[in-house]
Design an enzyme around this catalytic site. Structure first.
Site, PDB file in Angstrom:
ATOM      1  CE  LYS A  22      -1.815  12.232   3.370  1.00 46.73           C
ATOM      2  NZ  LYS A  22      -2.646  11.035   3.230  1.00 46.73           N
ATOM      3  CG  ASN A  23       0.436   8.792   5.283  1.00 46.43           C
ATOM      4  OD1 ASN A  23      -0.600   9.384   4.962  1.00 46.43           O
ATOM      5  ND2 ASN A  23       1.261   8.257   4.400  1.00 46.43           N
ATOM      6  CB  CYS A 126      -7.538   4.482  -5.603  1.00 46.41           C
ATOM      7  SG  CYS A 126      -6.273   5.612  -5.102  1.00 46.41           S
ATOM      8  NE  ARG A 131      -3.708   2.995  -2.126  1.00 45.87           N
ATOM      9  CZ  ARG A 131      -3.503   4.203  -1.602  1.00 45.87           C
ATOM     10  NH1 ARG A 131      -3.941   5.263  -2.187  1.00 45.87           N
ATOM     11  NH2 ARG A 131      -2.880   4.334  -0.452  1.00 45.87           N
ATOM     12  CG  ASP A 316       3.442   7.997   0.141  1.00 47.95           C
ATOM     13  OD1 ASP A 316       2.851   7.463  -0.803  1.00 47.95           O
ATOM     14  OD2 ASP A 316       3.006   7.964   1.320  1.00 47.95           O
ATOM     15  NE  ARG A 408      -6.614  13.515  -0.265  1.00 48.06           N
ATOM     16  CZ  ARG A 408      -6.125  12.356  -0.696  1.00 48.06           C
ATOM     17  NH1 ARG A 408      -5.987  12.119  -1.968  1.00 48.06           N
ATOM     18  NH2 ARG A 408      -5.768  11.421   0.162  1.00 48.06           N
TER      19      ARG A 408
HETATM   20  C1  UD1 Z   1      -0.315   3.840   3.179  1.00 50.11           C
HETATM   21  C2  UD1 Z   1      -0.144   5.347   3.088  1.00 50.11           C
HETATM   22  C3  UD1 Z   1       0.241   5.752   1.671  1.00 50.11           C
HETATM   23  C4  UD1 Z   1       1.473   4.964   1.218  1.00 50.11           C
HETATM   24  C5  UD1 Z   1       1.288   3.474   1.430  1.00 50.11           C
HETATM   25  C6  UD1 Z   1       2.550   2.658   1.151  1.00 50.11           C
HETATM   26  C7  UD1 Z   1      -1.621   6.299   4.746  1.00 50.11           C
HETATM   27  C8  UD1 Z   1      -2.842   7.090   5.043  1.00 50.11           C
HETATM   28  N1  UD1 Z   1      -1.379   5.999   3.469  1.00 50.11           N
HETATM   29  O1  UD1 Z   1      -1.380   3.481   2.311  1.00 50.11           O
HETATM   30  O2  UD1 Z   1       0.512   7.149   1.641  1.00 50.11           O
HETATM   31  O3  UD1 Z   1       1.713   5.205  -0.156  1.00 50.11           O
HETATM   32  O4  UD1 Z   1       0.904   3.200   2.807  1.00 50.11           O
HETATM   33  O5  UD1 Z   1       3.609   3.131   1.921  1.00 50.11           O
HETATM   34  O6  UD1 Z   1      -0.876   5.952   5.631  1.00 50.11           O
HETATM   35  N2  UD1 Z   1      -2.643  -4.246  -0.471  1.00 50.11           N
HETATM   36  C9  UD1 Z   1      -3.343  -5.395  -0.768  1.00 50.11           C
HETATM   37  N3  UD1 Z   1      -4.398  -5.749   0.011  1.00 50.11           N
HETATM   38  C10 UD1 Z   1      -4.790  -5.001   1.095  1.00 50.11           C
HETATM   39  C11 UD1 Z   1      -4.058  -3.833   1.403  1.00 50.11           C
HETATM   40  C12 UD1 Z   1      -2.986  -3.475   0.600  1.00 50.11           C
HETATM   41  O7  UD1 Z   1      -3.024  -6.088  -1.740  1.00 50.11           O
HETATM   42  O8  UD1 Z   1      -5.756  -5.367   1.753  1.00 50.11           O
HETATM   43  C13 UD1 Z   1      -1.501  -3.850  -1.322  1.00 50.11           C
HETATM   44  C14 UD1 Z   1      -1.702  -2.493  -2.000  1.00 50.11           C
HETATM   45  O9  UD1 Z   1      -2.443  -2.613  -3.190  1.00 50.11           O
HETATM   46  C15 UD1 Z   1      -0.277  -2.049  -2.236  1.00 50.11           C
HETATM   47  C16 UD1 Z   1       0.473  -2.636  -1.030  1.00 50.11           C
HETATM   48  O10 UD1 Z   1      -0.371  -3.649  -0.495  1.00 50.11           O
HETATM   49  O11 UD1 Z   1       0.236  -2.658  -3.405  1.00 50.11           O
HETATM   50  C17 UD1 Z   1       0.787  -1.627   0.056  1.00 50.11           C
HETATM   51  O12 UD1 Z   1      -0.392  -0.924   0.408  1.00 50.11           O
HETATM   52  P1  UD1 Z   1      -0.606  -0.364   1.896  1.00 50.11           P
HETATM   53  O13 UD1 Z   1       0.685  -0.401   2.616  1.00 50.11           O
HETATM   54  O14 UD1 Z   1      -1.746  -1.082   2.514  1.00 50.11           O
HETATM   55  O15 UD1 Z   1      -1.024   1.152   1.606  1.00 50.11           O
HETATM   56  P2  UD1 Z   1      -2.059   2.039   2.435  1.00 50.11           P
HETATM   57  O16 UD1 Z   1      -2.060   1.603   3.858  1.00 50.11           O
HETATM   58  O17 UD1 Z   1      -3.336   2.101   1.703  1.00 50.11           O
END
Ligand code: UD1
Length: 429
Positions: A22-23, A126, A131, A316, A408
């Site tokens: 999915k990711n 969320c 996030r 995850d 999902r």
């Molecule tokens: C993706 C995955 C999700 C997984 C996560 C971490 C998909 C669709 N989703 O989510 O399943 O759990 O990676 O492996 O691929 N952060 C910030 N600022 C930002 C962006 C992120 O502070 O602008 C923080 C987040 O709050 C979190 C950390 O960075 O604490 C990691 O998040 P991130 O790797 O960005 O997760 P996603 O890409 O949303």
């Protein structure tokens, strides 16, 4: 609303086919916005999130054609999507759609890179922490886009196109790295991403972009270099297997006992999780066909695990491991370092008789002799599947409510487990 009914205590024997990730599928579909030519994706899982993203892309004018099953194929074969963004009719991604799936915010990067403008709703709150998207916005700004926040929307403009630059992430972010990759692929000049996420899904997306004509090197390491090109073309790409689905079923077998082949699974995509499972006393063997996981009696040993970005133990799989450790012989500790508040499953596991204490980001799980079936509620994707795992070992009947969260991210979960001997059924309506 559908529910899932499970009667615990059955061993699992047989083969579970692992679907496409999915990711990886979601960012790959979004990457189609970068080209007017057709992107063909094979091994796409049949998931609610994929259907929702088709709708979201449709809103921008993207045509998605799903190939029907070919002769001799079953639902175990992934679908093939033909995605064409020949004409983008709208560069706005509205709140109603983005709020339903966070990853749809990622359309920001390809839209501004190709069209010079994008207006994308900030994702809503969320269940697993705040996030934020500050780092995704920072990445696009570093490539020369002007950013404004207007009425809950991020408005990005780059009338003369993006230009290469240096993007250094203060924190590892998967979404930020996808964003930077897609934006830089069409930027003028070269871009360096420092402290990039190294997840296999990043590598899969970079591979696909390179097939489309991008010039990306270093994906899979923390330093990625992109030489921007003026245009990208079509390509055909097969989505890599889902390491989270793999790890989830591996833990299901560890919980229920039995012997299962996780077909198409690739051990190198989740080595840290397989090592943890091995440490609990479960047998894990790589074969040509996939990964074989077996547990024949014997106590589960407790673990000490901290989640962290790849290649460490994935967040995850945290909820699933916690479910497993509720039945370990001894006390386990799991530290969640990626997302705050990603412990929604704890109170539901407690309904089944689990003994878990939380202290900030650290959970202490005291293994119990037995779990007992109950009504429980799914709160998010990974939390809900952890309840299924616990239910496989619980005495009597468990009903998991609100299973739309499961749909999902897990393709035909009840069918895959049911075929291997689990007493599991979907109650519709
Ligand atoms: C993706 C995955 C999700 C997984 C996560 C971490 C998909 C669709 N989703 O989510 O399943 O759990 O990676 O492996 O691929 N952060 C910030 N600022 C930002 C962006 C992120 O502070 O602008 C923080 C987040 O709050 C979190 C950390 O960075 O604490 C990691 O998040 P991130 O790797 O960005 O997760 P996603 O890409 O949303």
């Amino acid at each position: 609303m559908d529910r899932i009914r499970i009667v615990g205590g059955r061993r699992l024997e047989g083969t579970i086919p692992i679907s496409g990730a999915k990711n990886a599928t979601l960012p790959l579909m979004i990457a189609s916005l970068l080209t007017e030519d057709t992107l063909i994706l094979d091994n796409v899982p049949r998931l609610a999130d994929v259907v929702l993203l088709q709708r979201i892309l449709g809103n921008h004018g993207v045509d998605v054609m799903v190939s029907g099953k070919r002769a001799g194929e079953t639902a175990d074969h992934g679908q093939t999507l033909h995605i064409s963004a020949a004409r983008i009719v709208d560069t706005t991604a509205p709140y109603e759609l983005v709020s339903r799936m966070r990853a749809s915010f990622w359309v920001l990067a390809p839209l501004v890179a190709r069209m010079g403008q994008a207006r994308v709703s900030m994702p809503g709150g969320c269940a697993i922490g705040t996030r934020p998207v500050d780092l995704l916005i920072m990445a696009i700004e570093r490539l020369g886009a002007r950013i404004e926040i207007d009425g809950g929307y991020v408005v990005a403009t780059a009338p003369k196109g993006l230009r290469g630059g240096e993007i250094c992430f203060p924190k590892i972010t998967v979404g930020g790295t996808h964003t930077a990759l897609m934006a830089a692929a069409l930027a003028d000049g070269s871009t360096v991403i420092e402290n990039a996420a190294r997840e296999p899904e990043i590598v899969d997306v970079a591979d696909c972009l390179n097939k489309m004509g991008a010039r990306i090197s270093g994906a899979g390491t923390s330093r990625i270099i992109i030489e921007g090109v003026a245009r990208l073309g079509g390509a055909r790409h097969s989505v890599l297997p889902d390491r989270i689905e793999t790890g989830t079923y591996a833990m299901a077998v560890a919980m229920a006992g039995g012997d299962i082949l996780l077909q198409h699974a690739r051990p190198e995509l989740l080595q840290a999780a397989l090592d943890v499972l091995g440490g609990t006393g479960v047998s894990v063997t790589a074969t040509n066909a996939g990964i074989r996981v077996a547990r024949n009696g014997g106590d589960l040993r407790p673990v000490e695990v901290a989640t962290a970005p790849f290649p460490a133990f994935p967040t995850d799989l945290q909820a699933q491991l916690m479910a497993l450790m509720t039945r370990a012989h001894g006390t386990s500790h799991i530290v969640e370092t990626v997302f705050e508040n990603r412990f929604m499953h704890v109170q539901e596991l407690a309904r089944l008789g689990a003994r878990i204490q939380l202290d900030g980001e650290r959970a202490t799980i005291e293994g119990v002799e037995r779990l007992k079936g109950a009504q429980v509620m799914a709160t998010d994707l990974r939390a809900s599947v952890s309840l299924v795992i616990a239910a496989l070992a619980a005495e009597g009947e468990t009903i998991v409510n609100r299973v739309y969260h499961l749909d999902r991210g897990f393709e035909r979960l009840e069918e895959k487990l049911g075929r291997c001997g689990a007493a599991i059924e979907r109650l519709t309506g």
